[in-house]
Design a protein around this motif. Structure first.
Motif, PDB file in Angstrom:
ATOM      1  N   TYR A  62       0.837  -1.205   0.000  1.00 55.71           N
ATOM      2  CA  TYR A  62       0.000   0.000   0.000  1.00 55.71           C
ATOM      3  C   TYR A  62       0.869   1.251   0.000  1.00 55.71           C
ATOM      4  N   GLY A  63       1.813   1.336   0.950  1.00 60.40           N
ATOM      5  CA  GLY A  63       2.661   2.514   1.031  1.00 60.40           C
ATOM      6  C   GLY A  63       3.499   2.723  -0.214  1.00 60.40           C
ATOM      7  N   SER A  64       4.090   1.660  -0.722  1.00 55.96           N
ATOM      8  CA  SER A  64       4.978   1.794  -1.879  1.00 55.96           C
ATOM      9  C   SER A  64       4.219   2.168  -3.145  1.00 55.96           C
ATOM     10  N   THR A  65       3.011   1.630  -3.327  1.00 58.16           N
ATOM     11  CA  THR A  65       2.266   1.953  -4.549  1.00 58.16           C
ATOM     12  C   THR A  65       1.604   3.331  -4.471  1.00 58.16           C
ATOM     13  N   LYS A  66       1.190   3.762  -3.281  1.00 59.66           N
ATOM     14  CA  LYS A  66       0.662   5.123  -3.157  1.00 59.66           C
ATOM     15  C   LYS A  66       1.779   6.134  -3.419  1.00 59.66           C
ATOM     16  N   ALA A  67       2.999   5.818  -2.979  1.00 55.31           N
ATOM     17  CA  ALA A  67       4.133   6.689  -3.254  1.00 55.31           C
ATOM     18  C   ALA A  67       4.437   6.719  -4.747  1.00 55.31           C
ATOM     19  N   ALA A  68       4.370   5.562  -5.401  1.00 57.52           N
ATOM     20  CA  ALA A  68       4.624   5.508  -6.839  1.00 57.52           C
ATOM     21  C   ALA A  68       3.596   6.320  -7.612  1.00 57.52           C
ATOM     22  N   ALA A  69       2.348   6.297  -7.150  1.00 56.26           N
ATOM     23  CA  ALA A  69       1.301   7.087  -7.805  1.00 56.26           C
ATOM     24  C   ALA A  69       1.595   8.579  -7.675  1.00 56.26           C
ATOM     25  N   GLU A  70       2.091   9.000  -6.517  1.00 57.49           N
ATOM     26  CA  GLU A  70       2.449  10.403  -6.333  1.00 57.49           C
ATOM     27  C   GLU A  70       3.582  10.801  -7.268  1.00 57.49           C
ATOM     28  N   ARG A  71       4.576   9.931  -7.409  1.00 59.34           N
ATOM     29  CA  ARG A  71       5.699  10.249  -8.303  1.00 59.34           C
ATOM     30  C   ARG A  71       5.232  10.390  -9.748  1.00 59.34           C
ATOM     31  N   TYR A  72       4.335   9.506 -10.148  1.00 57.33           N
ATOM     32  CA  TYR A  72       3.797   9.606 -11.509  1.00 57.33           C
ATOM     33  C   TYR A  72       3.069  10.942 -11.697  1.00 57.33           C
ATOM     34  N   LEU A  73       2.235  11.318 -10.732  1.00 54.12           N
ATOM     35  CA  LEU A  73       1.459  12.554 -10.865  1.00 54.12           C
ATOM     36  C   LEU A  73       2.365  13.784 -10.862  1.00 54.12           C
ATOM     37  N   ALA A  74       3.409  13.761 -10.032  1.00 56.23           N
ATOM     38  CA  ALA A  74       4.327  14.900 -10.000  1.00 56.23           C
ATOM     39  C   ALA A  74       4.988  15.105 -11.355  1.00 56.23           C
ATOM     40  N   ALA A  75       5.368  14.002 -11.995  1.00 52.34           N
ATOM     41  CA  ALA A  75       5.983  14.101 -13.317  1.00 52.34           C
ATOM     42  C   ALA A  75       4.970  14.511 -14.372  1.00 52.34           C
ATOM     43  N   ASP A  76       3.763  13.970 -14.284  1.00 52.11           N
ATOM     44  CA  ASP A  76       2.742  14.257 -15.280  1.00 52.11           C
ATOM     45  C   ASP A  76       2.274  15.706 -15.197  1.00 52.11           C
ATOM     46  N   ALA A  77       2.199  16.231 -13.976  1.00 53.96           N
ATOM     47  CA  ALA A  77       1.711  17.605 -13.798  1.00 53.96           C
ATOM     48  C   ALA A  77       2.653  18.635 -14.402  1.00 53.96           C
ATOM     49  N   ALA A  78       3.904  18.240 -14.681  1.00 53.55           N
ATOM     50  CA  ALA A  78       4.866  19.167 -15.279  1.00 53.55           C
ATOM     51  C   ALA A  78       4.571  19.422 -16.756  1.00 53.55           C
ATOM     52  N   ARG A  79       3.732  18.618 -17.345  1.00 51.47           N
ATOM     53  CA  ARG A  79       3.384  18.801 -18.754  1.00 51.47           C
ATOM     54  C   ARG A  79       2.446  19.996 -18.914  1.00 51.47           C
ATOM     55  N   GLU A  80       2.682  20.805 -19.922  1.00 50.98           N
ATOM     56  CA  GLU A  80       1.900  22.016 -20.109  1.00 50.98           C
ATOM     57  C   GLU A  80       0.459  21.736 -20.504  1.00 50.98           C
ATOM     58  N   ASP A  81       0.205  20.547 -21.079  1.00 49.37           N
ATOM     59  CA  ASP A  81      -1.143  20.245 -21.536  1.00 49.37           C
ATOM     60  C   ASP A  81      -1.976  19.534 -20.472  1.00 49.37           C
ATOM     61  N   ARG A  82      -1.492  19.491 -19.235  1.00 48.01           N
ATOM     62  CA  ARG A  82      -2.191  18.784 -18.161  1.00 48.01           C
ATOM     63  C   ARG A  82      -2.755  19.760 -17.135  1.00 48.01           C
TER      64      ARG A  82
END
Length: 321
Positions: free
Chosen positions: A137-157
């Motif tokens: 649970y902890g490791s996958t919730k952290a992985a989801a946060e990392r994905y979102l942090a990277a995705d939010a850097a895109r200008e079209d998001r």
């Protein structure tokens, strides 16, 4: 505002749907089961079936003009398969983001993304995600946060706001308090750090209010600085409450150690009375000697059982006198 909510048939998702609808928002509720909703908000809520494991919704199935998404859907629990948790918590998050790429994304994460070996009550948002998690649970919730942090850097998001509640409880809780209550009447209830580590519980109504705040929070400073927005919770304050957060008992030794909660329970909340093995009907002598500021242990012939019943080590349970 038109808001999509995933995991709407669950404990947290259902509370978020009810709160948003009660405050005038148009809600599209997504879940694998039909959520139970009060009649007075049915006009505000529409429902669509969606299993996050199936990936993003087809374009023809996506509701139009969604302003924001509140992602509550998750595979929760301390055990279970890491593969299953990854599919739901990471790939499922990706599926929701891909379905609503331009909407504001409010991600209901968890305090479990902090280092499990370090007290996190007063932690800052920058201290997570961490490493060395003890469960999927902890490791996958952290992985989801990392994905979102990277995705939010895109200008079209659309912007992303991450909430990290810890130990959510309240009306309808099917996980936390029932598990504590069950353990409290067993042989032992494990206490992290020997019961001296402060724990921060989050009432589900507090979380629902935080979600509403996240929908309108100004994230422009974070966007301009290239930083993700990770709101956390205020530091718990000492309380005069005598409600203990947990209890560790050894029936064979005749000793019961109670740990009082350092957190202030919301005044409008009934509090987690069910964590007392005796609830509100526990032996008054036990209630009177609990400390609100420090742990203690005292010789006792039994844990506090309801209605004057007695504790029996074998089988471990409260029985009528």
């Amino acid at each position: 505002m038109k808001v999509a909510v995933t995991g709407s048939s669950g404990f947290v998702g259902g509370a978020v749907v009810r709160d948003l609808a009660a405050h005038g928002h148009e809600v599209v509720a997504f879940s694998r089961r039909v959520p139970r909703l009060p009649e007075e908000i049915l006009a505000q809520v529409s429902h669509q079936f969606w299993d996050l494991r199936d990936g993003p919704l087809a374009k023809e199935d996506r509701p139009e003009h969604v302003d924001a998404v509140v992602h509550c859907g998750a595979a929760v629990g301390d055990g279970g398969s890491h593969a299953r948790a990854w599919v739901v918590n990471v790939e499922g998050t990706r599926a929701v983001r891909e379905t609503f790429p331009e909407a504001r994304f409010v991600h209901v994460s968890s305090g479990s993304v902090y280092d499990p070996r370090t007290p996190s009550v007063a932690a800052t948002e920058a201290e997570a995600p961490a490493h060395g998690y003890l469960n999927a649970y902890g490791s996958t919730k952290a992985a989801a946060e990392r994905y979102l942090a990277a995705d939010a850097a895109r200008e079209d998001r659309g912007p992303v706001v991450v909430l990290r509640p810890h130990a959510v409880y309240g009306p309808g809780d099917t996980t936390l308090l029932p598990r504590i209550e069950s353990a409290a009447v067993g042989a032992w209830l494990p206490l992290p750090g020997g019961g001296r580590v402060r724990q921060h519980l989050t009432h589900v109504e507090t979380l629902a209010r935080a979600v509403r705040a996240a929908l309108v929070a100004d994230v422009e400073p974070e966007i301009a600085a290239g930083r993700p927005s990770w709101p956390t919770w205020p530091t718990p304050t000492p309380s005069t409450s005598t409600r203990p957060s947990s209890c560790s008992c050894s029936p064979g030794s005749g000793r019961c150690r109670w740990w009082a909660s350092p957190c202030r329970w919301p005044a409008r909340s009934p509090g987690p009375a069910s964590v007392w093995p005796g609830g509100r009907d526990a032996n008054p002598a036990c209630r009177a000697t609990r400390s609100a500021t420090s742990p203690w242990s005292a010789p006792m012939t039994s844990p506090c059982c309801a209605n004057g019943s007695a504790w029996t080590p074998r089988p471990r349970r409260c029985t009528a006198r």
